[in-house]
Design an enzyme around this catalytic site. Structure first.
Site, mmCIF file in Angstrom:
data_model
loop_
_atom_site.group_PDB
_atom_site.id
_atom_site.type_symbol
_atom_site.label_atom_id
_atom_site.label_comp_id
_atom_site.label_asym_id
_atom_site.label_seq_id
_atom_site.Cartn_x
_atom_site.Cartn_y
_atom_site.Cartn_z
ATOM 1 N N LYS A 9 0.836 -1.203 0.000
ATOM 2 C CA LYS A 9 0.000 0.000 0.000
ATOM 3 C C LYS A 9 0.879 1.265 0.000
ATOM 4 O O LYS A 9 2.087 1.184 0.231
ATOM 5 C CB LYS A 9 -0.911 -0.027 1.229
ATOM 6 C CG LYS A 9 -1.841 -1.247 1.267
ATOM 7 C CD LYS A 9 -2.774 -1.161 2.470
ATOM 8 C CE LYS A 9 -3.635 -2.397 2.591
ATOM 9 N NZ LYS A 9 -4.609 -2.274 3.695
ATOM 10 N N TYR A 49 -12.308 -2.980 -2.786
ATOM 11 C CA TYR A 49 -12.797 -2.948 -1.400
ATOM 12 C C TYR A 49 -14.322 -2.956 -1.326
ATOM 13 O O TYR A 49 -14.882 -2.528 -0.311
ATOM 14 C CB TYR A 49 -12.224 -1.733 -0.670
ATOM 15 C CG TYR A 49 -10.775 -1.927 -0.241
ATOM 16 C CD1 TYR A 49 -10.396 -3.016 0.545
ATOM 17 C CD2 TYR A 49 -9.785 -1.019 -0.608
ATOM 18 C CE1 TYR A 49 -9.081 -3.201 0.943
ATOM 19 C CE2 TYR A 49 -8.465 -1.197 -0.205
ATOM 20 C CZ TYR A 49 -8.126 -2.294 0.574
ATOM 21 O OH TYR A 49 -6.824 -2.483 0.979
ATOM 22 N N ASN A 112 -1.731 -0.271 7.204
ATOM 23 C CA ASN A 112 -1.207 -1.597 7.562
ATOM 24 C C ASN A 112 -0.358 -2.240 6.467
ATOM 25 O O ASN A 112 -0.248 -3.455 6.376
ATOM 26 C CB ASN A 112 -2.320 -2.512 8.071
ATOM 27 C CG ASN A 112 -3.367 -2.794 7.021
ATOM 28 O OD1 ASN A 112 -3.265 -2.306 5.902
ATOM 29 N ND2 ASN A 112 -4.348 -3.607 7.369
ATOM 30 N N HIS A 115 -1.765 -5.529 1.550
ATOM 31 C CA HIS A 115 -3.002 -6.309 1.450
ATOM 32 C C HIS A 115 -2.670 -7.695 0.913
ATOM 33 O O HIS A 115 -1.805 -7.831 0.042
ATOM 34 C CB HIS A 115 -3.985 -5.623 0.492
ATOM 35 C CG HIS A 115 -5.135 -6.505 0.114
ATOM 36 N ND1 HIS A 115 -6.273 -6.596 0.877
ATOM 37 C CD2 HIS A 115 -5.296 -7.369 -0.933
ATOM 38 C CE1 HIS A 115 -7.089 -7.482 0.316
ATOM 39 N NE2 HIS A 115 -6.529 -7.961 -0.775
ATOM 40 N N GLU A 126 -9.441 -11.051 -7.171
ATOM 41 C CA GLU A 126 -8.514 -9.916 -7.096
ATOM 42 C C GLU A 126 -7.458 -9.988 -8.192
ATOM 43 O O GLU A 126 -7.107 -8.963 -8.786
ATOM 44 C CB GLU A 126 -7.875 -9.867 -5.695
ATOM 45 C CG GLU A 126 -8.901 -9.479 -4.643
ATOM 46 C CD GLU A 126 -8.418 -9.593 -3.206
ATOM 47 O OE1 GLU A 126 -9.180 -9.210 -2.303
ATOM 48 O OE2 GLU A 126 -7.282 -10.062 -2.967
HETATM 49 P P1 CMP Z 1 -6.860 -4.870 4.096
HETATM 50 O O1 CMP Z 1 -6.307 -6.203 4.441
HETATM 51 O O2 CMP Z 1 -6.342 -4.189 2.887
HETATM 52 O O3 CMP Z 1 -8.453 -5.009 3.958
HETATM 53 C C1 CMP Z 1 -9.348 -4.001 4.324
HETATM 54 C C2 CMP Z 1 -8.658 -2.820 4.916
HETATM 55 O O4 CMP Z 1 -9.507 -1.943 5.632
HETATM 56 C C3 CMP Z 1 -7.681 -3.309 5.960
HETATM 57 O O5 CMP Z 1 -6.597 -3.924 5.345
HETATM 58 C C4 CMP Z 1 -7.384 -2.032 6.725
HETATM 59 O O6 CMP Z 1 -6.371 -1.268 6.117
HETATM 60 C C5 CMP Z 1 -8.707 -1.296 6.591
HETATM 61 N N1 CMP Z 1 -9.429 -1.312 7.852
HETATM 62 C C6 CMP Z 1 -9.986 -2.357 8.448
HETATM 63 N N2 CMP Z 1 -10.566 -1.965 9.602
HETATM 64 C C7 CMP Z 1 -10.347 -0.639 9.714
HETATM 65 C C8 CMP Z 1 -10.681 0.323 10.676
HETATM 66 N N3 CMP Z 1 -11.385 0.020 11.769
HETATM 67 N N4 CMP Z 1 -10.286 1.580 10.448
HETATM 68 C C9 CMP Z 1 -9.602 1.903 9.330
HETATM 69 N N5 CMP Z 1 -9.248 1.032 8.374
HETATM 70 C C10 CMP Z 1 -9.627 -0.235 8.584
#
Ligand code: CMP
Length: 143
Positions: A9, A49, A112, A115, A126
Site C-alpha cells: 500500500k 474494497y 497496515n 493487502h 482480485e
Molecule cells: P486490508 O487487508 O487491505 O483489507 C481491508 C482494509 O480496511 C484493511 O486492510 C485495513 O487497512 C482497513 N481497515 C480495516 N478496519 C479498519 C478500521 N477500523 N479503520 C480503518 N481502516 C480499517
C-alpha cells in the site's frame, strides 16, 4: 499450485519497505508471477474494497489507497494464500504477531502496509481485477 494477490500500500512505498517486503516472499520460496508499480484509480479501489462499502472507514480507505503509488503483485506456490496471510499478520498491526510484516513494521490499522487475498475465491477475483492474463508470467525456478 496456488496464486495469491498482494499489494504493497502507499504507506509501505512511502516508508521504503518495498525491498523488505518482497524479500520476505522470495526468501520463503514463493514465485513472483506478476508485478506492477501503479497509481490506483478510484474505480479500481472501490471495486477491490467493495465488501467494505458500508463500513465507516470505506471512504478513508479508498482515499488512502488512491493517494500514492502501490505495488500490485501475484505470487505463486503451494498454499500461497494462507501462508502469505500468516506472513502478513493480523489486520491491526498493533496486535499482529512479531515476525509478521504488520507485526514488525506497523502500528496503525489504516496504514497496515500490505493487502493479501484472504481465500481462494477472493484471490481469483482480485488477480483478475488487477491483472490481465498476459501480464502474468508462468515460470519455474530451476534451483
Ligand atoms: P486490508 O487487508 O487491505 O483489507 C481491508 C482494509 O480496511 C484493511 O486492510 C485495513 O487497512 C482497513 N481497515 C480495516 N478496519 C479498519 C478500521 N477500523 N479503520 C480503518 N481502516 C480499517
Amino acid at each position: 499450485m496456488e496464486r495469491t494477490f498482494l499489494a504493497i500500500k502507499p504507506d509501505g512505498i512511502q516508508r521504503g519497505l518495498i525491498g523488505e517486503i518482497i524479500s520476505r516472499f522470495e526468501a520463503k520460496g514463493f514465485t513472483l508471477v506478476g508485478l506492477k508499480f501503479m497509481k490506483v484509480s478510484r474505480e479500481l479501489a472501490e471495486q477491490h474494497y467493495n465488501i467494505h462499502r458500508e463500513k465507516s472507514f470505506f471512504t478513508g480507505l479508498v482515499d488512502f489507497i488512491t493517494s500514492g503509488p502501490v505495488i500490485a503483485m501475484v505470487w505463486e506456490g503451494s498454499g500461497a494464500i494462507a501462508a502469505a496471510r500468516k506472513m502478513i499478520g493480523a489486520t491491526n498491526p498493533l496486535t499482529a504477531e512479531p515476525g509478521t510484516i504488520r507485526g514488525d513494521l506497523g502500528i496503525d490499522i489504516g496504514r497496515n502496509i500490505i493487502h493479501g487475498s484472504d481465500a481462494p475465491e477472493t484471490a481469483t477475483q482480485e488477480i483478475s481485477l488487477w491483472f490481465k492474463d498476459e501480464e502474468l508470467i508462468s515460470w519455474q525456478p530451476s534451483l
